[in-house]
Design a protein around this motif. Structure first.
Motif, PDB file in Angstrom:
ATOM      1  N   LEU A 186      18.444  37.987  39.183  1.00  0.00           N
ATOM      2  CA  LEU A 186      19.618  38.055  38.317  1.00  0.00           C
ATOM      3  C   LEU A 186      20.273  36.681  38.257  1.00  0.00           C
ATOM      4  CD1 LEU A 186      21.604  41.294  39.306  1.00  0.00           C
ATOM      5  CD2 LEU A 186      20.422  40.862  37.166  1.00  0.00           C
ATOM      6  N   LEU A 187      20.497  36.163  37.050  1.00  0.00           N
ATOM      7  CA  LEU A 187      21.244  34.914  36.887  1.00  0.00           C
ATOM      8  C   LEU A 187      22.567  35.264  36.225  1.00  0.00           C
ATOM      9  CD1 LEU A 187      18.461  32.563  35.469  1.00  0.00           C
ATOM     10  CD2 LEU A 187      19.169  32.860  37.848  1.00  0.00           C
ATOM     11  N   LEU A 188      23.650  35.179  36.964  1.00  0.00           N
ATOM     12  CA  LEU A 188      24.949  35.591  36.432  1.00  0.00           C
ATOM     13  C   LEU A 188      25.835  34.363  36.309  1.00  0.00           C
ATOM     14  CD1 LEU A 188      25.361  38.731  38.746  1.00  0.00           C
ATOM     15  CD2 LEU A 188      24.262  38.594  36.507  1.00  0.00           C
ATOM     16  N   ASP A 189      26.164  34.005  35.060  1.00  0.00           N
ATOM     17  CA  ASP A 189      26.935  32.790  34.822  1.00  0.00           C
ATOM     18  C   ASP A 189      28.418  33.143  34.742  1.00  0.00           C
ATOM     19  OD1 ASP A 189      27.575  30.199  34.377  1.00  0.00           O
ATOM     20  OD2 ASP A 189      26.241  29.930  32.651  1.00  0.00           O
ATOM     21  N   GLU A 190      29.134  32.857  35.796  1.00  0.00           N
ATOM     22  CA  GLU A 190      30.564  33.141  35.903  1.00  0.00           C
ATOM     23  C   GLU A 190      30.909  34.589  35.547  1.00  0.00           C
ATOM     24  OE1 GLU A 190      33.246  30.262  35.339  1.00  0.00           O
ATOM     25  OE2 GLU A 190      31.856  28.638  35.736  1.00  0.00           O
ATOM     26  N   PRO A 191      30.335  35.541  36.261  1.00  0.00           N
ATOM     27  CA  PRO A 191      30.617  36.950  35.949  1.00  0.00           C
ATOM     28  C   PRO A 191      32.011  37.385  36.376  1.00  0.00           C
ATOM     29  CG  PRO A 191      29.257  36.821  37.896  1.00  0.00           C
ATOM     30  CD  PRO A 191      29.399  35.416  37.389  1.00  0.00           C
ATOM     31  N   LEU A 192      32.724  36.513  37.097  1.00  0.00           N
ATOM     32  CA  LEU A 192      34.055  36.895  37.578  1.00  0.00           C
ATOM     33  C   LEU A 192      35.161  36.209  36.795  1.00  0.00           C
ATOM     34  CD1 LEU A 192      33.255  36.453  41.394  1.00  0.00           C
ATOM     35  CD2 LEU A 192      32.947  38.481  39.995  1.00  0.00           C
ATOM     36  N   ALA A 193      34.789  35.395  35.800  1.00  0.00           N
ATOM     37  CA  ALA A 193      35.749  34.475  35.193  1.00  0.00           C
ATOM     38  C   ALA A 193      37.028  35.148  34.707  1.00  0.00           C
ATOM     39  CB  ALA A 193      35.091  33.707  34.056  1.00  0.00           C
ATOM     40  N   SER A 194      36.934  36.232  33.914  1.00  0.00           N
ATOM     41  CA  SER A 194      38.189  36.756  33.363  1.00  0.00           C
ATOM     42  C   SER A 194      38.608  38.068  34.022  1.00  0.00           C
ATOM     43  CB  SER A 194      38.087  36.907  31.845  1.00  0.00           C
ATOM     44  OG  SER A 194      36.862  37.478  31.490  1.00  0.00           O
ATOM     45  N   LEU A 195      38.327  38.183  35.309  1.00  0.00           N
ATOM     46  CA  LEU A 195      38.749  39.385  36.032  1.00  0.00           C
ATOM     47  C   LEU A 195      39.934  39.057  36.940  1.00  0.00           C
ATOM     48  CD1 LEU A 195      35.229  40.623  37.185  1.00  0.00           C
ATOM     49  CD2 LEU A 195      36.471  41.271  35.137  1.00  0.00           C
ATOM     50  N   ASP A 196      40.767  40.053  37.192  1.00  0.00           N
ATOM     51  CA  ASP A 196      41.845  39.815  38.156  1.00  0.00           C
ATOM     52  C   ASP A 196      41.279  39.907  39.573  1.00  0.00           C
ATOM     53  OD1 ASP A 196      41.820  42.501  39.109  1.00  0.00           O
ATOM     54  OD2 ASP A 196      42.972  43.078  37.335  1.00  0.00           O
ATOM     55  N   HIS A 197      42.099  39.586  40.548  1.00  0.00           N
ATOM     56  CA  HIS A 197      41.569  39.376  41.881  1.00  0.00           C
ATOM     57  C   HIS A 197      40.937  40.622  42.496  1.00  0.00           C
ATOM     58  CE1 HIS A 197      41.013  36.536  45.062  1.00  0.00           C
ATOM     59  NE2 HIS A 197      41.150  37.561  45.893  1.00  0.00           N
ATOM     60  N   ALA A 198      41.601  41.769  42.324  1.00  0.00           N
ATOM     61  CA  ALA A 198      41.071  43.014  42.892  1.00  0.00           C
ATOM     62  C   ALA A 198      39.736  43.363  42.232  1.00  0.00           C
ATOM     63  CB  ALA A 198      42.081  44.136  42.686  1.00  0.00           C
ATOM     64  N   ARG A 199      39.671  43.169  40.910  1.00  0.00           N
ATOM     65  CA  ARG A 199      38.465  43.463  40.154  1.00  0.00           C
ATOM     66  C   ARG A 199      37.309  42.549  40.594  1.00  0.00           C
ATOM     67  NH1 ARG A 199      36.198  47.874  38.016  1.00  0.00           N
ATOM     68  NH2 ARG A 199      37.788  48.788  36.709  1.00  0.00           N
ATOM     69  N   ARG A 200      37.643  41.305  40.945  1.00  0.00           N
ATOM     70  CA  ARG A 200      36.606  40.364  41.363  1.00  0.00           C
ATOM     71  C   ARG A 200      35.878  40.875  42.594  1.00  0.00           C
ATOM     72  NH1 ARG A 200      38.886  34.202  40.363  1.00  0.00           N
ATOM     73  NH2 ARG A 200      38.984  34.494  38.123  1.00  0.00           N
ATOM     74  N   ARG A 201      36.661  41.255  43.588  1.00  0.00           N
ATOM     75  CA  ARG A 201      36.094  41.746  44.837  1.00  0.00           C
ATOM     76  C   ARG A 201      35.245  42.995  44.564  1.00  0.00           C
ATOM     77  NH1 ARG A 201      35.082  39.706  49.837  1.00  0.00           N
ATOM     78  NH2 ARG A 201      34.717  41.461  51.213  1.00  0.00           N
ATOM     79  N   ASP A 202      35.790  43.892  43.746  1.00  0.00           N
ATOM     80  CA  ASP A 202      35.095  45.129  43.407  1.00  0.00           C
ATOM     81  C   ASP A 202      33.785  44.835  42.663  1.00  0.00           C
ATOM     82  OD1 ASP A 202      34.948  48.064  42.924  1.00  0.00           O
ATOM     83  OD2 ASP A 202      35.124  47.416  40.845  1.00  0.00           O
ATOM     84  N   THR A 203      33.842  43.870  41.724  1.00  0.00           N
ATOM     85  CA  THR A 203      32.654  43.540  40.938  1.00  0.00           C
ATOM     86  C   THR A 203      31.568  42.935  41.829  1.00  0.00           C
ATOM     87  OG1 THR A 203      34.032  43.152  39.015  1.00  0.00           O
ATOM     88  CG2 THR A 203      31.818  42.238  38.940  1.00  0.00           C
ATOM     89  N   VAL A 204      31.965  42.041  42.738  1.00  0.00           N
ATOM     90  CA  VAL A 204      30.983  41.446  43.638  1.00  0.00           C
ATOM     91  C   VAL A 204      30.331  42.530  44.486  1.00  0.00           C
ATOM     92  CG1 VAL A 204      30.652  39.899  45.595  1.00  0.00           C
ATOM     93  CG2 VAL A 204      32.135  39.219  43.729  1.00  0.00           C
ATOM     94  N   GLN A 205      31.158  43.448  44.970  1.00  0.00           N
ATOM     95  CA  GLN A 205      30.641  44.572  45.767  1.00  0.00           C
ATOM     96  C   GLN A 205      29.602  45.368  44.975  1.00  0.00           C
ATOM     97  OE1 GLN A 205      31.968  46.255  49.041  1.00  0.00           O
ATOM     98  NE2 GLN A 205      29.887  46.993  48.646  1.00  0.00           N
ATOM     99  N   ARG A 206      29.911  45.622  43.704  1.00  0.00           N
ATOM    100  CA  ARG A 206      29.002  46.404  42.864  1.00  0.00           C
ATOM    101  C   ARG A 206      27.702  45.644  42.592  1.00  0.00           C
ATOM    102  NH1 ARG A 206      31.018  50.821  40.409  1.00  0.00           N
ATOM    103  NH2 ARG A 206      33.196  51.270  40.870  1.00  0.00           N
ATOM    104  N   ILE A 207      27.812  44.339  42.317  1.00  0.00           N
ATOM    105  CA  ILE A 207      26.615  43.536  42.088  1.00  0.00           C
ATOM    106  C   ILE A 207      25.754  43.554  43.350  1.00  0.00           C
ATOM    107  CG2 ILE A 207      25.723  41.213  41.660  1.00  0.00           C
ATOM    108  CD1 ILE A 207      28.328  40.658  40.092  1.00  0.00           C
ATOM    109  N   TYR A 208      26.418  43.364  44.486  1.00  0.00           N
ATOM    110  CA  TYR A 208      25.714  43.311  45.773  1.00  0.00           C
ATOM    111  C   TYR A 208      24.970  44.622  46.036  1.00  0.00           C
ATOM    112  CZ  TYR A 208      25.017  42.772  50.801  1.00  0.00           C
ATOM    113  OH  TYR A 208      24.463  42.685  52.039  1.00  0.00           O
TER     114      TYR A 208
END
Lengths: 266, 272
Positions: free
Chosen positions: B166-188
């Motif tokens: 998976l090549l993800l180019d700035e997948p967290l860019a326009s997310l708020d902080h809580a969403r960032r952590r959640d998104t990383v968890q989901r990707i992981y």
């Protein structure tokens, strides 16, 4: 009205033209390249008049002119095409050449009129066959490239990553647009290509259907509008093209109204 | 010591002596690294450091000045390798479309034919959407979604076609902080269950803490790959930048500060 051979031919021609204008127009509007069909029609006009000057069929000249310019447009990058000044210059040059050719072609003002405004009531059997083969070829090619073309339109970078050549697919698509434009001008003429190529697609796309449903619905609307134009023209004896253009506008208006209503309900 | 099959390191991605030019400028400059299958890698670097270019190179979309890039031992060609790609956010066309249709367009999107979605496609699209918690979003028109919501759809899109990498180019860019952590968890989680290798570029390392195996740090087209504690040191980064760099600890976070006016690039939570 179907007793007359020329009306039967007109209905057949309208069907053949609409089934191509539908899906091609759908992609054209989605890709925001509506202007391309307009441009290709103008260059085609120069080709058609040039063909008439050397005693060749106008359709042939039109086809060569617009397909070649379609390839050229596709080969040059999007950015250059987006340059409205260059497009404007090329368009006026093409129209200018067309007018010059008409000047040499003093014998027939009728030819010019049917090029500019279409002549669907004068379609002969040969033209009908030409339309049939053009439509069939166009649809087969579009069916092959529809999937990558859709992705290239919605997500160009992802399409590239999946091995789609953006330039090649744009080029192929513009050739399809050129062919569809050639067919369309038989019915609506150069000046009103928008009425069948863009108006039905613009109305349907606002509804947010899924791709296949959208393309089928656009085709159905295009057939409905062109046939409706023929029927209304028969009863009013006003020009067919006027009615097709009017129905196109009405269709878009209704679609817009539906969108507004559904927004209000929410 | 006995080595189990799992501990055998398989490089899924090998980059050797890669140099990429844009005009006369070196966008990537003699970059070499190799990444083992199953790794979760954060790609760090300021704007213009070459993150997006590196991704495009791995996809086989750039013609190289020198070097070789191999994915699963094969030299890369566009569309040949099994790579899921999420490009940087930009405005999406066709706002009237439902998100679902936009996502599904990528299912075998390079294959000839009609955009017809069969049962298998629907199942895969729905699974990908569920993985990023976007099933509900997908039934709304794209134009009504926020930037962050659109981003989740694009992330789901990268999951389609069962990629190995998976090549993800700035997948967290326009997310708020809580969403960032959640998104990383989901990707992981998704990458782990599907045994995917992840390269994720970002400006913000905080939400990645505890998930990443390696950092790939890019500066002016030069790259350094290593574990967090190897890369985030003054010594390693000074060598990479070519100018003195300090790694400052403050408020429980690490900051990389370059001498030219405190160019704070990244922060990451401290170890221990």
């Amino acid at each position: 009205m179907l007793h007359y051979a020329f009306m039967r031919a007109a209905f057949m021609a309208a069907l053949l033209i609409s089934i191509v204008c539908g899906p091609v127009g759908w992609f054209l509007v989605l890709r925001r390249q509506s202007f391309a069909s307009h441009a290709l029609a103008h260059v085609g006009f120069a080709g058609a008049t040039a063909a008439l000057v050397v005693d060749q069929p106008a359709l042939l000249g039109f086809g060569v002119g617009s397909v070649l310019s379609g390839v050229a447009m596709g080969a040059i990058s999007y950015r250059v095409i987006g340059h409205d000044v260059i497009i404007g210059l090329v368009l006026s040059l093409a129209m200018g050449i067309g007018v010059l050719c008409l000047h040499f072609l003093t014998r027939s003002a009728h030819a010019a009129m049917s090029l500019l405004f279409g002549n669907i009531l004068g379609v002969d059997t040969n033209t009908l066959w030409a339309l049939f083969f053009l439509s069939a070829g166009c649809l087969v090619v579009l069916a092959c490239i529809a999937r990558p073309l859709l992705l290239a339109t919605l997500q160009p970078e992802v399409a590239e990553a999946k091995g789609v050549s953006l330039r090649l697919i744009n080029c192929i698509f513009l050739v399809l647009v050129a062919v569809a434009t050639v067919e369309c001008t038989q019915a609506t003429g150069i000046l009103l290509v928008f009425t069948l190529m863009v108006a039905p697609a613009a109305a349907i796309i606002r509804q947010g259907f899924s791709p296949i449903v959208g393309m089928v619905a656009t085709t159905a609307l295009a057939v409905g509008e062109s046939w409706g134009g023929l029927v209304l023209s028969w009863y009013t004896s006003w020009p067919v093209v006027f009615w097709i253009a009017a129905l196109g506008a009405v269709g878009f208006g209704i679609s817009h109204g539906i969108v507004l209503l559904s927004l209000k309900r929410k | 010591m006995s080595s189990t099959p799992h501990s055998v390191a398989v490089p899924i991605l090998e980059v050797q002596d890669l140099t990429l030019l844009r005009g006369k400028q070196k966008v990537l400059d003699s970059v070499s690294f190799s990444i083992q299958a199953g790794s979760f890698v954060a790609v760090l670097g300021g704007n213009g450091a070459g993150k997006t270019s590196l991704f495009r190179v791995i996809l086989g979309l750039e013609s190289l000045k020198t070097g070789q890039v191999r994915v699963l031992g094969q030299e890369v060609k566009p569309g040949k390798a099994s790579i899921g790609y999420m490009p940087q956010m930009r405005e999406l066309v066709a706002g009237q479309f439902k998100g679902w249709n936009m996502v599904a367009a990528a299912f075998r999107g390079g294959v000839c034919g009609l955009p017809w979605y069969n049962q298998m496609c629907c199942a895969q699209v729905n699974a990908a959407l569920a993985a990023v918690d976007a099933l509900d979003l997908a039934h709304r028109p794209i134009a009504t979604l926020s930037g962050g919501q659109q981003q989740r759809l694009m992330l789901a899109q990268a999951f389609l076609d069962d990629p190995r990498l998976l090549l993800l180019d700035e997948p967290l860019a326009s997310l708020d902080h809580a969403r960032r952590r959640d998104t990383v968890q989901r990707i992981y989680t998704y990458a782990r269950t599907k045994e995917m290798t992840v390269l994720l570029s970002t400006h913000d390392m905080i939400p990645l803490q505890g998930f990443i195996d390696y950092i790939l740090y890019l500066v002016d087209g030069r790259a350094l790959l290593g574990r967090v504690e190897e890369v985030m040191t003054a010594q390693a980064l000074t060598a990479l930048y070519g100018t003195p760099v300090e790694v400052v600890q403050a408020g429980g976070h690490l900051f990389v500060v370059t001498k030219e006016g405190g160019d704070t690039l990244h922060s990451c939570a401290c170890e221990g």
